[in-house]
Design a protein around this motif. Structure first.
Motif, mmCIF file in Angstrom:
data_model
loop_
_atom_site.group_PDB
_atom_site.id
_atom_site.type_symbol
_atom_site.label_atom_id
_atom_site.label_comp_id
_atom_site.label_asym_id
_atom_site.label_seq_id
_atom_site.Cartn_x
_atom_site.Cartn_y
_atom_site.Cartn_z
ATOM 1 N N LEU A 96 0.823 -1.209 0.000
ATOM 2 C CA LEU A 96 0.000 0.000 0.000
ATOM 3 C C LEU A 96 0.855 1.255 0.000
ATOM 4 N N ARG A 97 1.936 1.243 0.791
ATOM 5 C CA ARG A 97 2.821 2.409 0.835
ATOM 6 C C ARG A 97 3.473 2.652 -0.533
ATOM 7 N N ASN A 98 3.924 1.563 -1.181
ATOM 8 C CA ASN A 98 4.547 1.711 -2.500
ATOM 9 C C ASN A 98 3.563 2.260 -3.534
ATOM 10 N N ARG A 99 2.305 1.759 -3.464
ATOM 11 C CA ARG A 99 1.316 2.238 -4.430
ATOM 12 C C ARG A 99 1.007 3.724 -4.228
ATOM 13 N N LYS A 100 0.911 4.147 -2.949
ATOM 14 C CA LYS A 100 0.640 5.569 -2.706
ATOM 15 C C LYS A 100 1.802 6.435 -3.169
ATOM 16 N N GLU A 101 3.033 5.948 -2.968
ATOM 17 C CA GLU A 101 4.193 6.723 -3.428
ATOM 18 C C GLU A 101 4.202 6.848 -4.947
ATOM 19 N N GLU A 102 3.854 5.746 -5.637
ATOM 20 C CA GLU A 102 3.789 5.814 -7.109
ATOM 21 C C GLU A 102 2.721 6.800 -7.572
ATOM 22 N N GLU A 103 1.547 6.776 -6.905
ATOM 23 C CA GLU A 103 0.486 7.718 -7.290
ATOM 24 C C GLU A 103 0.927 9.159 -7.078
ATOM 25 N N GLU A 104 1.608 9.424 -5.956
ATOM 26 C CA GLU A 104 2.062 10.791 -5.692
ATOM 27 C C GLU A 104 3.108 11.227 -6.722
ATOM 28 N N LEU A 105 4.020 10.299 -7.099
ATOM 29 C CA LEU A 105 5.023 10.634 -8.119
ATOM 30 C C LEU A 105 4.362 10.915 -9.465
ATOM 31 N N GLN A 106 3.346 10.111 -9.816
ATOM 32 C CA GLN A 106 2.639 10.359 -11.077
ATOM 33 C C GLN A 106 1.932 11.709 -11.060
ATOM 34 N N ARG A 107 1.336 12.052 -9.881
ATOM 35 C CA ARG A 107 0.664 13.353 -9.802
ATOM 36 C C ARG A 107 1.653 14.499 -9.966
ATOM 37 N N VAL A 108 2.835 14.354 -9.344
ATOM 38 C CA VAL A 108 3.853 15.405 -9.469
ATOM 39 C C VAL A 108 4.336 15.506 -10.912
ATOM 40 N N GLU A 109 4.506 14.348 -11.573
ATOM 41 C CA GLU A 109 4.929 14.373 -12.977
ATOM 42 C C GLU A 109 3.896 15.059 -13.858
ATOM 43 N N ARG A 110 2.615 14.767 -13.588
ATOM 44 C CA ARG A 110 1.561 15.438 -14.384
ATOM 45 C C ARG A 110 1.578 16.941 -14.166
ATOM 46 N N LEU A 111 1.835 17.364 -12.913
ATOM 47 C CA LEU A 111 1.885 18.796 -12.645
ATOM 48 C C LEU A 111 3.086 19.449 -13.329
ATOM 49 N N THR A 112 4.230 18.751 -13.351
ATOM 50 C CA THR A 112 5.406 19.311 -14.024
ATOM 51 C C THR A 112 5.213 19.388 -15.529
ATOM 52 N N GLU A 113 4.420 18.451 -16.090
ATOM 53 C CA GLU A 113 4.174 18.483 -17.530
ATOM 54 C C GLU A 113 3.215 19.594 -17.945
ATOM 55 N N GLY A 114 2.518 20.229 -16.984
ATOM 56 C CA GLY A 114 1.648 21.358 -17.330
ATOM 57 C C GLY A 114 0.180 21.116 -17.063
ATOM 58 N N GLU A 115 -0.157 19.967 -16.513
ATOM 59 C CA GLU A 115 -1.574 19.711 -16.243
ATOM 60 C C GLU A 115 -2.012 20.554 -15.052
ATOM 61 N N GLY A 116 -3.178 21.145 -15.145
ATOM 62 C CA GLY A 116 -3.651 22.055 -14.118
ATOM 63 C C GLY A 116 -4.337 21.340 -12.974
ATOM 64 N N GLU A 117 -4.569 22.102 -11.917
ATOM 65 C CA GLU A 117 -5.319 21.587 -10.774
ATOM 66 C C GLU A 117 -6.818 21.743 -11.040
ATOM 67 N N ASP A 118 -7.598 21.784 -9.971
ATOM 68 C CA ASP A 118 -9.054 21.905 -10.120
ATOM 69 C C ASP A 118 -9.404 23.162 -10.913
ATOM 70 N N SER A 119 -10.261 23.030 -11.853
ATOM 71 C CA SER A 119 -10.671 24.143 -12.708
ATOM 72 C C SER A 119 -11.600 25.082 -11.953
ATOM 73 N N SER A 120 -11.892 26.194 -12.584
ATOM 74 C CA SER A 120 -12.812 27.159 -11.971
ATOM 75 C C SER A 120 -14.212 26.600 -11.855
ATOM 76 N N PHE A 121 -14.588 25.737 -12.781
ATOM 77 C CA PHE A 121 -15.917 25.112 -12.702
ATOM 78 C C PHE A 121 -16.030 24.221 -11.466
ATOM 79 N N VAL A 122 -14.962 23.480 -11.144
ATOM 80 C CA VAL A 122 -14.973 22.633 -9.950
ATOM 81 C C VAL A 122 -15.063 23.500 -8.699
#
Length: 642
Positions: free
Chosen positions: A311-337
């Protein structure tokens, strides 16, 4: 031409509705639709099929727009018009450059003008805001900007002119309804008649499957009916018993004072009702203290520790993927959200205010019921006081009547006692004669019993003597001598024959070999378990570090939620409707206290009057005491007479 385009769009709407209702493959559905439209012109048929297949292909993009449009305007729109808006959105987004503005205008004007004007206004109003953001989540942002958003913005001035024309028609249509002009429709000249469709092959008639036999439970009466019948009988019996008890103790209702047990039961019922009315209270429960978790540690096995590592490894992978998506330019919650979140908070505030209002209304109605109950109790007390006075008068009359009957009965007992004096001597003589007969019979029976006892004792002593002789014979010893040599064989002349001593030696040797093998296996198992324990200890340390970090993050998040809930409670408490209901509740409470004070003062005055009346009537006997004295007097008279 406009009417022709409108009929083509209506045909496409019908096909799209059929496709959305069924679960058929798109290719099969297009082939079937092409067969049905084979009598139509080739260009028209191609236009209809391209529109249906394009709407199905770009369903995700089109649903983004149409779903939100129905969410805002769903009150006056029907679900049957969904395919119409999907086709218009597809034409304006993907096919406007191909069909041209004139043909698109004819298609829009052939539909409902009000609906088309509302949809086009909604589409171009939100095109560059949340619609573009949602499309960017599905496809690449550069592709969306180049392929769809740019061409639509270039067509925007022409679409604005079309929308002005639609608005003008709407205003004119509201003022004066134009009479539709009948136009002649040209018919095409058919040179050759189309060949009739061949008759289809008849399908095989499916054979009917055998019916399943009816289960036995169909013919049996359900057990529930028998249980309900038994419960009804028990309830009927209980009601009879309660009715008899109520009829026997019907004069107890004249007592205006309630017993201690009744008061306790009423207090408990009142407490339960108050607790039920306090639903959805805003007092947050305290979090469990950390001392409990420290005092009661949880022991984890190896599988649980390895699961925590995964479980710890899976959460770390998810957090790394989220950071990678943010570095690539993907935005956070939109104004509509964010807007959606704010609207949800507003709805929650309204809902909590309504819940608090309903709770206060329930408490107000409870207080009104208590006031009405107090008024009813006062009227019942008055009626019971009247009933008590009537019963006291009846008891006095009954006591006077019983005194008269007692005098008559005393005279009658004296007459009967005089007649019984002569028969007393005859009874004494008969009693003495019976005693003499009983004495003689008892003496004869004792002699017979003594003789039978002596015979039984003689028989028992004889049997005891024979038993002693038999046991003495059985206790004599039997001498048996047998010599055995452990080193000799049995003499069966077999190949593997061994003596007992040799057999014991070989078994001891085998036992030693087996013990050495078991010792080696035990040492190997201990070594493996030691390595496994070291690995598990390392994983436990890593898991503890991870859990502490997660606990800190959860504490921070919980603190934010607590602050938000406190702010929400303050808003609900400051609501005008809630304040008004609380003021009304306080008024009802004051009225109830006033009535209770009046009731208590009346009860004190009634107790004083009853005490004064009791001191006056101490000398006079009640009806029950008179009846008891009469019964005692009768018993004394009868004892004296006999």
């Amino acid at each position: 031409m406009a009417s022709n385009d409108g009929s083509l769009v209506k045909e496409a709407i019908m096909l799209l509705d059929k496709l959305s209702e069924g679960k058929q493959c798109l290719d099969d559905f297009i082939e079937d639709a092409a067969k049905d439209l084979q009598n139509m012109d080739a260009q028209h048929k191609k236009f209809i099929l391209d529109v249906v297949s394009g709407c199905t292909e770009h369903k995700k993009l089109l649903d983004v727009v149409v779903n939100v449009f129905y969410g805002q305007n769903g009150r006056w729109l029907s679900r049957g018009d969904r395919s119409q808006f999907v086709i218009i959105c597809y034409l304006i987004t993907f096919v406007l450059d191909d069909i041209g503005l004139q043909r698109f205008s004819n298609i829009v004007k052939s539909q409902d003008i009000k609906k088309m004007h509302t949809f086009l206004n909604f589409f171009f109003k939100h095109l560059t805001t949340w619609i573009q953001e949602e499309w960017n989540n599905i496809y690449d942002a550069a592709c969306v900007e180049e392929q769809w958003i740019g061409p639509l913005l270039r067509w925007r001035p022409n679409i604005d002119i079309l929308m002005d024309q639609l608005a003008l028609k709407m205003s004119c249509g509201n003022q004066v309804k134009k009479i539709p002009i009948k136009t002649t429709k040209p018919q095409e000249f058919c040179l050759t008649k189309p060949k009739p469709r061949p008759l289809p092959m008849p399908e095989l008639i499916p054979q009917q499957e055998k019916c399943k036999p009816v289960p036995n439970s169909t013919y049996r009466a359900p057990k529930e009916m028998q249980i309900i019948k038994e419960i009804k009988q028990e309830n009927h019996q209980k009601t009879k018993e309660l009715l008899n008890e109520a009829n026997m103790t019907q004069f107890r209702c004249g007592n205006p004072q309630k017993s201690e047990r009744t008061r306790r039961v009423m207090f408990q019922i009142q407490k339960d009702l108050d607790s039920k009315l306090q639903f959805n209270s805003f007092q947050p429960s305290e979090p469990p203290s950390s001392n409990k978790t420290k005092n009661c540690p949880v022991k984890l096995n190896g599988a649980a520790i390895l699961r925590q590592r995964a479980l710890r490894n899976r959460k770390e992978e998810e957090e790394l993927q989220r950071v990678e998506r943010l570095t690539e330019g993907e935005g956070e919650d939109s104004s509509f959200v964010q807007w959606q979140k704010n609207m949800r908070e507003m709805d929650l505030h309204e809902e909590l205010a309504k819940i608090e209002q309903r709770r206060l209304e329930g408490r107000i109605s409870h207080k009104e019921a208590a006031i009405a109950r107090i008024n009813i109790m006062e009227s019942n007390q008055k009626a019971s006081q009247l009933k008590k006075e009537e019963t006291a008068q009846l008891m006095r009359e009954y006591a006077e009547k019983r005194l008269q009957e007692e005098k008559e009965l005393r005279d009658l007992v004296q007459q009967v006692a005089e007649g019984h004096k002569n028969s007393k001597m005859a009874k004494e003589k008969l009693h003495k004669f019976k005693q003499s007969i009983v004495r003689e019979v008892s003496e004869q029976s004792q002699a017979l019993l003594r003789q039978a006892l002596e015979e039984a004792q003689a028989e028992l002593s004889r049997k005891f003597q024979t038993i002693l002789e038999i046991r003495a014979i059985e206790s004599l010893p039997h001498i048996r001598v047998k010599y055995f040599d452990d080193t000799e064989t049995a003499g069966h002349e077999l190949l593997g024959e061994m003596s007992i001593v040799e057999l014991k030696l070989r078994l001891a040797h085998l036992k030693e070999v087996e013990q050495t093998e078991q010792q080696k296996k035990r040492e190997h198992i201990l070594e493996v378990t030691h390595k496994k324990k070291e690995l598990l200890l390392e994983e436990v340390e890593l898991n503890n570090l991870h859990m502490r970090a997660m606990a800190q993050a959860a504490a921070i998040r919980k603190e934010k939620e607590r602050k938000a809930s406190v702010d929400l409670q303050q808003k609900v408490a400051q609501d005008k409707r809630v304040l008004a209901m609380q003021k009304k509740l306080e008024e009802k409470k004051q009225e109830q206290r006033r009535l209770e004070q009046i009731k208590s003062s009346k009860a004190k005055t009634a107790e004083k009057t009853t005490e004064q009346a009791g001191t006056r009537d101490k000398k006079t006997m009640t009806a029950e005491e008179i009846c008891e004295s009469m019964v005692k007097n009768l018993e004394q008279l009868i004892q004296r007479a006999f």
